[in-house]
Design a protein around this motif. Structure first.
Motif, PDB file in Angstrom:
ATOM      1  N   PRO A 147      -8.975   2.252   2.366  1.00  0.00           N
ATOM      2  CA  PRO A 147      -8.590   3.037   2.801  1.00  0.00           C
ATOM      3  C   PRO A 147      -7.471   4.257   2.235  1.00  0.00           C
ATOM      4  CG  PRO A 147      -6.523   1.363   3.294  1.00  0.00           C
ATOM      5  CD  PRO A 147      -8.166   0.899   2.239  1.00  0.00           C
ATOM      6  N   ALA A 148      -7.077   3.677   0.857  1.00  0.00           N
ATOM      7  CA  ALA A 148      -6.218   4.597  -0.014  1.00  0.00           C
ATOM      8  C   ALA A 148      -7.566   5.600  -1.016  1.00  0.00           C
ATOM      9  CB  ALA A 148      -4.972   3.769  -1.049  1.00  0.00           C
ATOM     10  N   LYS A 149      -8.354   5.090  -0.889  1.00  0.00           N
ATOM     11  CA  LYS A 149      -9.533   5.673  -2.289  1.00  0.00           C
ATOM     12  C   LYS A 149      -9.548   5.460  -3.523  1.00  0.00           C
ATOM     13  CE  LYS A 149     -10.747   7.484   2.052  1.00  0.00           C
ATOM     14  NZ  LYS A 149     -12.279   6.600   2.401  1.00  0.00           N
ATOM     15  N   THR A 150      -8.721   4.905  -3.741  1.00  0.00           N
ATOM     16  CA  THR A 150      -7.849   4.105  -4.999  1.00  0.00           C
ATOM     17  C   THR A 150      -7.952   2.998  -4.887  1.00  0.00           C
ATOM     18  OG1 THR A 150      -8.000   6.618  -5.695  1.00  0.00           O
ATOM     19  CG2 THR A 150      -7.001   4.641  -6.985  1.00  0.00           C
ATOM     20  N   LEU A 151      -8.119   2.149  -5.400  1.00  0.00           N
ATOM     21  CA  LEU A 151      -7.681   0.140  -4.864  1.00  0.00           C
ATOM     22  C   LEU A 151      -6.800   0.247  -6.063  1.00  0.00           C
ATOM     23  CD1 LEU A 151      -8.528  -2.206  -3.413  1.00  0.00           C
ATOM     24  CD2 LEU A 151     -10.223  -3.024  -5.268  1.00  0.00           C
ATOM     25  N   SER A 152      -5.477  -0.256  -5.922  1.00  0.00           N
ATOM     26  CA  SER A 152      -4.558  -0.686  -6.382  1.00  0.00           C
ATOM     27  C   SER A 152      -4.447  -2.417  -7.318  1.00  0.00           C
ATOM     28  CB  SER A 152      -3.049  -0.551  -6.004  1.00  0.00           C
ATOM     29  OG  SER A 152      -2.261  -0.871  -6.769  1.00  0.00           O
ATOM     30  N   SER A 153      -4.216  -2.479  -8.078  1.00  0.00           N
ATOM     31  CA  SER A 153      -4.359  -3.968  -9.160  1.00  0.00           C
ATOM     32  C   SER A 153      -2.994  -4.919  -7.771  1.00  0.00           C
ATOM     33  CB  SER A 153      -4.163  -3.461 -10.712  1.00  0.00           C
ATOM     34  OG  SER A 153      -2.742  -3.247 -10.345  1.00  0.00           O
ATOM     35  N   ASN A 154      -2.508  -4.071  -7.352  1.00  0.00           N
ATOM     36  CA  ASN A 154      -1.535  -4.686  -6.509  1.00  0.00           C
ATOM     37  C   ASN A 154      -2.166  -5.688  -5.888  1.00  0.00           C
ATOM     38  OD1 ASN A 154       1.059  -3.583  -8.095  1.00  0.00           O
ATOM     39  ND2 ASN A 154       0.810  -1.855  -6.097  1.00  0.00           N
ATOM     40  N   TRP A 155      -2.903  -5.446  -5.084  1.00  0.00           N
ATOM     41  CA  TRP A 155      -3.659  -6.515  -4.086  1.00  0.00           C
ATOM     42  C   TRP A 155      -4.362  -8.167  -5.032  1.00  0.00           C
ATOM     43  CZ3 TRP A 155      -8.653  -9.384  -5.058  1.00  0.00           C
ATOM     44  CH2 TRP A 155      -9.236  -8.864  -6.139  1.00  0.00           C
ATOM     45  N   LYS A 156      -4.376  -8.341  -6.374  1.00  0.00           N
ATOM     46  CA  LYS A 156      -4.202  -9.283  -6.467  1.00  0.00           C
ATOM     47  C   LYS A 156      -3.153 -10.215  -6.708  1.00  0.00           C
ATOM     48  CE  LYS A 156      -6.420  -7.311 -10.465  1.00  0.00           C
ATOM     49  NZ  LYS A 156      -6.679  -6.805 -12.051  1.00  0.00           N
ATOM     50  N   LYS A 157      -1.867  -9.331  -6.567  1.00  0.00           N
ATOM     51  CA  LYS A 157      -0.462  -9.895  -6.371  1.00  0.00           C
ATOM     52  C   LYS A 157      -1.006 -10.250  -4.890  1.00  0.00           C
ATOM     53  CE  LYS A 157       1.920  -7.003 -10.089  1.00  0.00           C
ATOM     54  NZ  LYS A 157       2.934  -6.189 -10.159  1.00  0.00           N
ATOM     55  N   ALA A 158      -1.331  -9.275  -4.237  1.00  0.00           N
ATOM     56  CA  ALA A 158      -0.940  -9.556  -3.029  1.00  0.00           C
ATOM     57  C   ALA A 158      -1.362 -11.041  -2.660  1.00  0.00           C
ATOM     58  CB  ALA A 158      -1.258  -8.462  -2.387  1.00  0.00           C
ATOM     59  N   VAL A 159      -2.109 -11.079  -2.983  1.00  0.00           N
ATOM     60  CA  VAL A 159      -3.495 -12.690  -3.292  1.00  0.00           C
ATOM     61  C   VAL A 159      -2.953 -14.056  -3.700  1.00  0.00           C
ATOM     62  CG1 VAL A 159      -5.614 -14.218  -4.022  1.00  0.00           C
ATOM     63  CG2 VAL A 159      -5.406 -11.107  -3.217  1.00  0.00           C
ATOM     64  N   GLU A 160      -2.560 -14.104  -4.898  1.00  0.00           N
ATOM     65  CA  GLU A 160      -0.905 -14.272  -5.333  1.00  0.00           C
ATOM     66  C   GLU A 160       0.108 -14.978  -4.579  1.00  0.00           C
ATOM     67  OE1 GLU A 160      -1.750 -16.590  -8.638  1.00  0.00           O
ATOM     68  OE2 GLU A 160      -3.465 -15.700  -9.078  1.00  0.00           O
ATOM     69  N   GLY A 161       0.241 -14.031  -3.887  1.00  0.00           N
ATOM     70  CA  GLY A 161       1.846 -14.263  -2.512  1.00  0.00           C
ATOM     71  C   GLY A 161       1.148 -14.716  -1.480  1.00  0.00           C
ATOM     72  N   VAL A 162      -0.283 -15.494  -1.223  1.00  0.00           N
ATOM     73  CA  VAL A 162      -0.526 -15.714  -0.114  1.00  0.00           C
ATOM     74  C   VAL A 162      -0.992 -16.911  -0.550  1.00  0.00           C
ATOM     75  CG1 VAL A 162      -2.146 -16.256   1.646  1.00  0.00           C
ATOM     76  CG2 VAL A 162      -1.697 -13.988   0.859  1.00  0.00           C
ATOM     77  N   LEU A 163      -0.923 -17.025  -1.400  1.00  0.00           N
ATOM     78  CA  LEU A 163      -1.545 -18.161  -1.926  1.00  0.00           C
ATOM     79  C   LEU A 163      -0.139 -19.827  -2.191  1.00  0.00           C
ATOM     80  CD1 LEU A 163      -4.839 -17.864  -4.416  1.00  0.00           C
ATOM     81  CD2 LEU A 163      -5.052 -19.039  -2.042  1.00  0.00           C
ATOM     82  N   TYR A 166       0.982 -20.756   0.937  1.00  0.00           N
ATOM     83  CA  TYR A 166       0.683 -21.707   1.394  1.00  0.00           C
ATOM     84  C   TYR A 166       0.348 -22.967   0.951  1.00  0.00           C
ATOM     85  CZ  TYR A 166      -0.436 -18.870   5.545  1.00  0.00           C
ATOM     86  OH  TYR A 166      -0.275 -17.691   6.841  1.00  0.00           O
ATOM     87  N   LEU A 167       0.214 -23.055  -0.298  1.00  0.00           N
ATOM     88  CA  LEU A 167      -0.430 -23.720  -1.175  1.00  0.00           C
ATOM     89  C   LEU A 167       1.089 -24.034  -2.303  1.00  0.00           C
ATOM     90  CD1 LEU A 167      -4.126 -23.104  -1.448  1.00  0.00           C
ATOM     91  CD2 LEU A 167      -2.749 -24.936  -0.355  1.00  0.00           C
ATOM     92  N   GLY A 168       1.502 -23.013  -2.992  1.00  0.00           N
ATOM     93  CA  GLY A 168       2.471 -23.170  -3.794  1.00  0.00           C
ATOM     94  C   GLY A 168       1.859 -22.749  -4.928  1.00  0.00           C
ATOM     95  N   LYS A 169       3.494 -22.130  -5.684  1.00  0.00           N
ATOM     96  CA  LYS A 169       2.792 -21.415  -7.145  1.00  0.00           C
ATOM     97  C   LYS A 169       2.698 -22.349  -8.669  1.00  0.00           C
ATOM     98  CE  LYS A 169       6.666 -18.503  -6.441  1.00  0.00           C
ATOM     99  NZ  LYS A 169       8.053 -17.626  -7.180  1.00  0.00           N
ATOM    100  N   ARG A 170       1.593 -22.005  -9.273  1.00  0.00           N
ATOM    101  CA  ARG A 170       1.304 -22.672 -10.319  1.00  0.00           C
ATOM    102  C   ARG A 170       2.433 -23.244 -10.708  1.00  0.00           C
ATOM    103  NH1 ARG A 170      -2.171 -18.333 -11.559  1.00  0.00           N
ATOM    104  NH2 ARG A 170      -4.517 -18.742 -11.031  1.00  0.00           N
ATOM    105  N   ILE A 171       1.666 -24.674 -11.166  1.00  0.00           N
ATOM    106  CA  ILE A 171       2.783 -25.357 -12.126  1.00  0.00           C
ATOM    107  C   ILE A 171       2.803 -25.436 -13.824  1.00  0.00           C
ATOM    108  CG2 ILE A 171       3.072 -27.525 -12.899  1.00  0.00           C
ATOM    109  CD1 ILE A 171       4.271 -27.440  -9.826  1.00  0.00           C
ATOM    110  N   LYS A 172       3.603 -25.179 -14.260  1.00  0.00           N
ATOM    111  CA  LYS A 172       3.974 -24.773 -15.174  1.00  0.00           C
ATOM    112  C   LYS A 172       4.325 -25.399 -16.176  1.00  0.00           C
ATOM    113  CE  LYS A 172       4.857 -19.588 -15.178  1.00  0.00           C
ATOM    114  NZ  LYS A 172       5.768 -18.612 -15.189  1.00  0.00           N
TER     115      LYS A 172
END
Length: 370
Positions: A147-163, A166-172
């Protein structure tokens, strides 16, 4: 009247005597971890392949390790999301996946044990991904609409946030049996080498003895399969089991003659035997490469479910079946007396197996040479 009743009784006795209920004898039974449940998720691909890798770890090192299935799932969803968004929604985004997705995950992110990454929220006892997937899909569709006509890279951070939620952060880093590991060093400890695993299939629409990308809905990552004639495909499974190698299996389980409760998967010669063949031995259909291809192309054979081949059994008439470990748990309401295993006949495997994954050393010399 007595003569009629006596005749009917004799006839019933004859029919009962003729019907042979399955009695199975073990031929090969390779080491595997206990049956568990994938819960209300479409993550059979991770459960089956993780089970397969657990058997591989036992074969290679002698150690029994419960691998976290959800760590593989957590690491694969961003890849699915990227594929969906970059194809502008003209791709599939679902819970499904394939064995090579687990291999891709461990190659990039390593392995962690179940004890340090369950993928369950606090107080949750079984996996349920319905809400999480709905949230992810809704988000991704917004990004596709752009909708913003320019896709921000923030969408990847949003996906990571949902995961993460619901599932937990990656283990380091984590501790296992008193030692400190990273996911990468834990993978190294298991001796699993991702490049050692190959996927094999059999379809006539592509040249034999060559690799090709199999066009099935869950192959979002464009995994490549080695194509063999049908007899040789089955021979690969037999040779692996006979030499101590289990296999991950992708197959169709939509047939009415695939029954977890009865613990059998068979293909009757006559459709009238569809019900009775689940209890009694009946003649099965002879499966040719042409018939297999026909059933694949007309959507009767589809990429439904992944499981783990761990051995062989035979019935009292000498028919061979593959012992297949499922991920639907051991609750008798759902799986009956089967214990979560299914005895899959050779005709069923010839017709309904989409592919198998195995260690390259489990292949015969002739196949490896090809």
């Amino acid at each position: 009247m007595k003569k009629i009743l006596a005749s009917l009784g004799a006839l019933c006795f004859s029919v009962i005597s003729f019907a042979q209920q399955y009695t199975f004898e073990t031929v090969t039974d390779l080491e595997s971890t206990p049956v568990i449940s994938q819960g209300i998720t479409g993550t059979c691909w991770s459960f089956s392949t993780s089970s397969f890798l657990e058997s591989e770890i036992m074969r290679i090192t002698g150690k029994q390790i419960d691998i976290s299935e959800m760590y593989n799932v957590r690491n694969t969803y961003p890849e699915k999301a990227w594929n969906y968004v970059m194809r502008q929604g003209n791709a599939r985004f679902s819970q499904g996946g394939l064995s090579h997705d687990v291999i891709n995950s461990i190659r990039k992110y390593g392995i962690v044990p179940q004890s340090v990454y369950t993928g369950l929220e606090e107080g949750q006892e079984k996996h349920n991904h319905i809400e999480m997937v709905s949230v992810l899909e809704g988000m991704l569709n917004v990004y596709v609409e752009n909708p913003a006509k320019t896709l921000s890279s923030n969408w990847k951070k949003a996906v990571e946030g949902v995961l993460d939620v619901y599932l937990g952060k990656r283990i380091k880093e984590f501790t296992y049996e008193g030692k400190s590991y990273t996911p990468e060093s834990f993978l190294e400890m298991t001796k699993i080498q991702p490049e050692d695993y190959v996927s094999v299939t059999s379809f006539t629409h592509k040249p034999f003895y060559s690799d090709f990308i199999l066009n099935i809905p869950d192959n979002f990552s464009n995994g490549s399969y080695y194509n063999l004639p049908l007899d040789e495909f089955i021979a690969v499974i037999d040779h692996a089991l006979e030499n101590g190698y289990t296999l991950a299996l992708d197959c169709d389980v939509s047939e009415p003659t695939f029954s977890q409760k009865d613990g059998v998967a068979v293909i009757p010669e006559n459709e009238t035997d569809t019900r009775t063949i689940l209890k009694d031995i009946k003649q099965e259909k002879s499966i040719s490469p042409e018939y297999r291809q026909q059933e694949f192309e007309n959507y009767h054979t589809t990429d439904d479910h992944l499981m783990h081949i761990v051995g062989k059994v035979k019935d009292q008439e000498g028919h061979v079946y593959y012992k297949v470990k499922n991920s639907w748990g051991t609750d008798k309401i759902r799986v009956g007396e089967s214990g979560g295993y299914i005895n899959m006949s050779v005709p069923y495997m010839r017709l309904k197996a989409i592919s198998v994954m195995l260690h390259k050393d489990g292949l015969s010399k002739a196949v490896r040479k090809n």
